[in-house]
Motif scaffolding. Structure first.
Motif, PDB file in Angstrom:
ATOM      1  N   LEU A  35      -0.416  -8.365  -4.154  1.00  0.00           N
ATOM      2  CA  LEU A  35       0.599  -7.752  -3.300  1.00  0.00           C
ATOM      3  C   LEU A  35       0.321  -7.943  -1.810  1.00  0.00           C
ATOM      4  CD1 LEU A  35       1.456  -4.334  -5.019  1.00  0.00           C
ATOM      5  CD2 LEU A  35       2.980  -6.284  -4.687  1.00  0.00           C
ATOM      6  N   ASN A  36      -0.940  -7.933  -1.441  1.00  0.00           N
ATOM      7  CA  ASN A  36      -1.278  -7.886  -0.017  1.00  0.00           C
ATOM      8  C   ASN A  36      -1.797  -9.196   0.560  1.00  0.00           C
ATOM      9  OD1 ASN A  36      -1.151  -4.795   0.837  1.00  0.00           O
ATOM     10  ND2 ASN A  36      -2.016  -4.886  -1.219  1.00  0.00           N
ATOM     11  N   GLN A  37      -2.209 -10.132  -0.296  1.00  0.00           N
ATOM     12  CA  GLN A  37      -2.827 -11.346   0.211  1.00  0.00           C
ATOM     13  C   GLN A  37      -2.129 -12.624  -0.245  1.00  0.00           C
ATOM     14  OE1 GLN A  37      -5.333 -11.023   2.407  1.00  0.00           O
ATOM     15  NE2 GLN A  37      -5.245  -8.805   2.180  1.00  0.00           N
ATOM     16  N   THR A  38      -0.997 -12.512  -0.914  1.00  0.00           N
ATOM     17  CA  THR A  38      -0.303 -13.711  -1.386  1.00  0.00           C
ATOM     18  C   THR A  38       1.158 -13.699  -0.947  1.00  0.00           C
ATOM     19  OG1 THR A  38       0.435 -12.789  -3.508  1.00  0.00           O
ATOM     20  CG2 THR A  38      -1.783 -13.728  -3.427  1.00  0.00           C
ATOM     21  N   LYS A  39       1.756 -14.893  -0.958  1.00  0.00           N
ATOM     22  CA  LYS A  39       3.174 -15.020  -0.623  1.00  0.00           C
ATOM     23  C   LYS A  39       4.041 -14.284  -1.642  1.00  0.00           C
ATOM     24  CE  LYS A  39       5.087 -19.046  -1.159  1.00  0.00           C
ATOM     25  NZ  LYS A  39       5.436 -20.475  -0.947  1.00  0.00           N
ATOM     26  N   TRP A  40       3.609 -14.306  -2.896  1.00  0.00           N
ATOM     27  CA  TRP A  40       4.355 -13.607  -3.950  1.00  0.00           C
ATOM     28  C   TRP A  40       4.487 -12.123  -3.622  1.00  0.00           C
ATOM     29  CZ3 TRP A  40       3.197  -9.600  -7.344  1.00  0.00           C
ATOM     30  CH2 TRP A  40       4.089  -9.420  -8.411  1.00  0.00           C
ATOM     31  N   GLY A  41       3.400 -11.512  -3.181  1.00  0.00           N
ATOM     32  CA  GLY A  41       3.427 -10.093  -2.840  1.00  0.00           C
ATOM     33  C   GLY A  41       4.328  -9.802  -1.662  1.00  0.00           C
ATOM     34  N   ARG A  42       4.292 -10.664  -0.640  1.00  0.00           N
ATOM     35  CA  ARG A  42       5.172 -10.467   0.522  1.00  0.00           C
ATOM     36  C   ARG A  42       6.639 -10.576   0.115  1.00  0.00           C
ATOM     37  NH1 ARG A  42       0.939 -13.455   2.858  1.00  0.00           N
ATOM     38  NH2 ARG A  42       2.074 -15.429   2.619  1.00  0.00           N
ATOM     39  N   HIS A  43       6.923 -11.449  -0.827  1.00  0.00           N
ATOM     40  CA  HIS A  43       8.292 -11.586  -1.312  1.00  0.00           C
ATOM     41  C   HIS A  43       8.744 -10.343  -2.083  1.00  0.00           C
ATOM     42  CE1 HIS A  43       8.267 -16.292  -1.081  1.00  0.00           C
ATOM     43  NE2 HIS A  43       8.229 -15.699   0.102  1.00  0.00           N
ATOM     44  N   VAL A  44       7.819  -9.731  -2.819  1.00  0.00           N
ATOM     45  CA  VAL A  44       8.151  -8.499  -3.553  1.00  0.00           C
ATOM     46  C   VAL A  44       8.587  -7.407  -2.575  1.00  0.00           C
ATOM     47  CG1 VAL A  44       7.182  -6.596  -4.926  1.00  0.00           C
ATOM     48  CG2 VAL A  44       6.698  -8.965  -5.566  1.00  0.00           C
ATOM     49  N   TYR A  45       7.839  -7.254  -1.495  1.00  0.00           N
ATOM     50  CA  TYR A  45       8.203  -6.256  -0.482  1.00  0.00           C
ATOM     51  C   TYR A  45       9.531  -6.612   0.185  1.00  0.00           C
ATOM     52  CZ  TYR A  45       3.735  -3.762  -0.601  1.00  0.00           C
ATOM     53  OH  TYR A  45       2.669  -2.997  -0.976  1.00  0.00           O
ATOM     54  N   ALA A  46       9.739  -7.888   0.445  1.00  0.00           N
ATOM     55  CA  ALA A  46      10.981  -8.313   1.090  1.00  0.00           C
ATOM     56  C   ALA A  46      12.186  -8.022   0.198  1.00  0.00           C
ATOM     57  CB  ALA A  46      10.915  -9.803   1.417  1.00  0.00           C
ATOM     58  N   ILE A  47      12.049  -8.272  -1.099  1.00  0.00           N
ATOM     59  CA  ILE A  47      13.144  -8.003  -2.039  1.00  0.00           C
ATOM     60  C   ILE A  47      13.431  -6.511  -2.098  1.00  0.00           C
ATOM     61  CG2 ILE A  47      13.798  -8.077  -4.479  1.00  0.00           C
ATOM     62  CD1 ILE A  47      12.172 -10.713  -4.654  1.00  0.00           C
ATOM     63  N   GLY A  48      12.388  -5.699  -2.072  1.00  0.00           N
ATOM     64  CA  GLY A  48      12.589  -4.254  -2.105  1.00  0.00           C
ATOM     65  C   GLY A  48      13.269  -3.734  -0.856  1.00  0.00           C
ATOM     66  N   ARG A  64      15.978 -13.729  -7.939  1.00  0.00           N
ATOM     67  CA  ARG A  64      16.047 -13.521  -9.380  1.00  0.00           C
ATOM     68  C   ARG A  64      14.748 -13.894 -10.082  1.00  0.00           C
ATOM     69  NH1 ARG A  64      22.101 -15.339 -11.442  1.00  0.00           N
ATOM     70  NH2 ARG A  64      23.303 -14.056  -9.955  1.00  0.00           N
ATOM     71  N   ARG A  65      14.188 -15.034  -9.676  1.00  0.00           N
ATOM     72  CA  ARG A  65      12.942 -15.470 -10.294  1.00  0.00           C
ATOM     73  C   ARG A  65      11.806 -14.496  -9.999  1.00  0.00           C
ATOM     74  NH1 ARG A  65      11.197 -21.238  -8.514  1.00  0.00           N
ATOM     75  NH2 ARG A  65      10.190 -20.104  -6.801  1.00  0.00           N
ATOM     76  N   HIS A  66      11.759 -13.984  -8.780  1.00  0.00           N
ATOM     77  CA  HIS A  66      10.704 -13.037  -8.430  1.00  0.00           C
ATOM     78  C   HIS A  66      10.880 -11.711  -9.161  1.00  0.00           C
ATOM     79  CE1 HIS A  66       9.099 -15.672  -5.357  1.00  0.00           C
ATOM     80  NE2 HIS A  66       8.145 -14.787  -5.127  1.00  0.00           N
ATOM     81  N   LEU A  67      12.125 -11.246  -9.287  1.00  0.00           N
ATOM     82  CA  LEU A  67      12.354 -10.021 -10.044  1.00  0.00           C
ATOM     83  C   LEU A  67      11.889 -10.186 -11.483  1.00  0.00           C
ATOM     84  CD1 LEU A  67      15.830  -8.544  -8.979  1.00  0.00           C
ATOM     85  CD2 LEU A  67      13.581  -7.457  -8.823  1.00  0.00           C
ATOM     86  N   LEU A  68      12.210 -11.313 -12.088  1.00  0.00           N
ATOM     87  CA  LEU A  68      11.779 -11.561 -13.466  1.00  0.00           C
ATOM     88  C   LEU A  68      10.262 -11.554 -13.570  1.00  0.00           C
ATOM     89  CD1 LEU A  68      12.368 -12.323 -16.398  1.00  0.00           C
ATOM     90  CD2 LEU A  68      12.470 -14.731 -15.670  1.00  0.00           C
ATOM     91  N   SER A  69       9.585 -12.181 -12.602  1.00  0.00           N
ATOM     92  CA  SER A  69       8.122 -12.230 -12.642  1.00  0.00           C
ATOM     93  C   SER A  69       7.514 -10.843 -12.517  1.00  0.00           C
ATOM     94  CB  SER A  69       7.599 -13.142 -11.528  1.00  0.00           C
ATOM     95  OG  SER A  69       7.811 -12.570 -10.240  1.00  0.00           O
TER      96      SER A  69
END
Length: 328
Positions: free
Chosen positions: A194-207, A221-226
């Motif tokens: 959540l805090n050190q990867t691009k995936w985590g930054r995208h999760v916060y952005a989507i929220g 959509r892909r990130h929500l599924l993941s």
């Protein structure tokens, strides 16, 4: 030219302001206050054995709260966390009892839990259905399936591998089980994501704003599924930890897991509106739930009152979050 340096009191006030502004500072203060209150009510509360018991009792809810945090960060909610975890215990127990390799049995259980998260995530991200409705429907389907698979009754799970997470070592009277260590490792791994990867930054952005996230090129959509797939995997791991805690597969188990996991996440400072919060606060929130239930039990409070108090805490935390969002 003279330079002006901040005085010591000003530095102290600045440090205090930063500490207070830390999202996990409030939950930590609540945890400390609860510990003080319950230690004054019952002198057994701070005994090593009881503190160890609280930590062990927090393992399942604390692990489920990791997946719940991921979903709530995307402005969703999962009402099927307990049912998916119980599904894992029933499947692993049934397969091991039928003579299958226990490692394979647990692996199949984790895969099925992950698949449950994938199905829910697919409906939410693909068809844009509300998470509340999808997970509520998932709860009903899995609950019915559990009763059919187990024939409506509980059964013991006495395999050594499936119950391994309940083993541990004692340090000065304080028992640390492998389940507790597993939970902490999961917290560390998902915190890093959540805090050190691009995936985590995208999760916060989507929220924060899914449409804005889509416009800047994030595959929403892909990130929500993941997120839902990863949450389902975590629920499967929680099933293994649950079998170590209580070596029994019961379709009626973890009935308060949904409320407790949401309570841990919300009290820990994660906003139900998405985009704000983190796992440090969730871990503290899970400990608050464990301390609250343990302290009330030692005080002789009926479990029904414990659920009532837990519900009040959830409403109070959501109201505080709403007020703070309004001020911002």
């Amino acid at each position: 030219m003279s330079t002006v340096t901040a005085s010591s009191p000003e530095k102290e006030r600045g440090l205090l302001a930063r500490i207070v502004a830390t999202p996990s500072a409030g939950p930590l203060l609540v945890l400390v206050v609860f510990c003080i209150i319950f230690s004054l009510i019952n002198d057994r509360f701070l005994a090593e054995q009881n503190l160890s018991l609280i930590l062990q009792q927090t393992v399942v809810v604390g692990t489920l709260a990791i997946g719940q945090t991921l979903i709530i960060l995307t402005a969703g909610i999962d009402l099927a966390v307990g049912a998916i975890c119980v599904l894992g215990t029933i499947i692993a127990g049934k397969l091991a009892d039928g003579g299958y390799d226990p490692v394979l049995s647990m692996a199949v259980a984790v895969v099925l839990c992950t698949a449950s998260g994938a199905v829910a995530g697919g409906l939410i991200s693909g068809l844009r259905l509300p998470p509340f409705i999808v997970t509520l429907g998932t709860l009903g389907i899995i609950t019915a399936a559990l009763r059919l698979i187990s024939a409506g009754g509980a059964f013991p799970v006495d395999d050594d591998f499936l119950g391994w997470t309940g083993n541990g070592d004692a340090y000065f009277g304080f028992v640390v089980t492998y389940g507790v260590l597993g939970m902490l490792v999961l917290y560390g791994a998902i915190w890093y994501l959540l805090n050190q990867t691009k995936w985590g930054r995208h999760v916060y952005a989507i929220g924060n704003n899914p449409e804005a996230a889509r416009l800047v090129g994030i595959p929403v959509r892909r990130h929500l599924l993941s997120v839902y797939v990863l949450a389902g995997f975590i629920y499967g791991v929680a099933a293994w930890l649950a079998l170590g805690r209580i070596p029994n597969a019961d379709p009626n188990a973890l009935q308060t897991a949904n409320l407790d996991s949401i309570t841990a996440v919300v009290i820990g400072g994660t906003s139900l509106f998405g985009g704000r919060g983190g796992l440090v606060g969730t871990l503290i929130g899970a400990l608050i739930v464990g301390v609250l239930r343990n302290g009330l039990t030692l005080a002789g409070i009926d479990p029904l009152w414990q659920d009532l108090i837990t519900g009040i805490l959830v409403i109070a935390a959501v109201a505080f979050d709403q007020l703070s969002r309004g001020r911002r």
